[in-house]
Scaffold this active site. Structure first.
Site: not given
Ligand code: COA
Length: 259
Positions: A66, A111, A114, A134
């Site tokens: 999400a 999400g 999910e 989460e």
């Molecule tokens: N919501 C909003 N933005 C998200 C996102 C999310 N769930 N997941 C990734 N993004 C965005 C990042 O903020 C970043 O945006 P920016 O370039 O404007 O800063 C962009 O997507 C790229 O992500 P980044 O984190 O830089 O990539 P990475 O390769 O370093 O890491 C992940 C990849 C998937 C490990 C990491 O993005 C992450 O942990 N995301 C969240 C996962 C999460 O907690 N999901 C559950 C949400 S309830």
């Protein structure tokens, strides 16, 4: 129909929905949810659509969760509405009478996991990663993840993943039964298409009845065995059942009409 956050295409009866926010790793914001609902209106009403693939743009992410940026100012009531609305969208996918397959092309987190779990089954590219992170945010899954993860991989494995925020790779997801196949990234859509091409050649009302009956296992308001009895009986009222049985006896290939 033109969407802002989705790409869609329809070829040979297979409707592909691609979540398209690559700069945010295809995170699910409210616009994506609204458009997923519109896309499933299209799935339900367009008779040319026989089955659906859900995937994400790019090679890195299916859906990274999400959209966390929408969360920070939510009140408890707003959060409960977000969760209930998200669950309702994913129930629509799970109960869609046409087969829905997730082609998981990278991170399927929160999400995203999910969403993949609400599809009828999943195929993963070798670089896919699954998890419910989460608890890292002081949250829990809100779109059915605590329920479907237990259903799909069993309570012990689900508990560990939910509580640790750990990620599993595609081969572990295969071993857990979370995905049916793992294929090289460049073969992912072709694999989904080849499976759906087989399914699309079968009787559509019987396919819908399989989906309804199998989903009844997990619906406490229903007796799944009775759902099966009713669906089995209903199939005898269809032209496709007459065609299928007649074609078998006449040693020819059945031509189904979905009636
Ligand atoms: N919501 C909003 N933005 C998200 C996102 C999310 N769930 N997941 C990734 N993004 C965005 C990042 O903020 C970043 O945006 P920016 O370039 O404007 O800063 C962009 O997507 C790229 O992500 P980044 O984190 O830089 O990539 P990475 O390769 O370093 O890491 C992940 C990849 C998937 C490990 C990491 O993005 C992450 O942990 N995301 C969240 C996962 C999460 O907690 N999901 C559950 C949400 S309830």
């Amino acid at each position: 129909m033109a969407y802002q956050t989705l790409l869609t295409s329809l070829e040979a009866g297979i409707f592909t929905i691609t979540i398209n926010r690559p700069d945010k790793l295809n995170a699910l914001n409210m616009a994506v949810f609204a458009e997923l609902n519109l896309a499933f209106d299209e799935v339900n009403t367009n008779e040319s659509i026989k089955s659906v693939i859900i995937t994400g743009t790019g090679e890195k992410a299916f859906v990274a969760g999400a959209d966390i940026s929408e969360f920070s100012k939510f009140s408890k009531q707003e959060a409960m509405k977000l969760s209930a609305d998200g669950q309702a969208t994913f129930f629509r996918i799970e109960n869609c009478p046409k087969p829905v397959v997730a082609a998981v092309n990278g991170f399927a987190l929160g999400g995203g996991c999910e969403l993949a779990m609400s599809c009828h089954f999943r195929i993963a590219s070798a670089n896919a990663k699954f998890g419910q992170p989460e608890v890292n945010l002081g949250l829990i899954p809100g779109y059915g993840g605590t329920q479907r993860l237990v259903q799909l991989i069993g309570k012990g494995r689900a508990m560990e993943l939910l509580m640790s925020a750990g990620m599993i790779d595609a081969s572990t997801a295969l071993q857990y039964g979370l995905v049916n196949y793992v294929v090289p990234a460049e073969e992912l859509l072709a694999k989904a298409i080849s499976i759906l091409t087989v399914i699309n050649s079968k009787a559509p009302l019987a396919i819908a009845a399989c989906i309804e009956s199998a989903n009844a296992v997990f619906d406490e308001t229903k007796n799944g065995y009775q759902v099966e009895v009713d669906a089995f009986g209903n199939s005898f009222d269809t032209a496709d059942m007459k065609e299928g049985t007649t074609a078998f006896l006449e040693k020819r290939k059945a031509v189904f009409t979905g009636k």
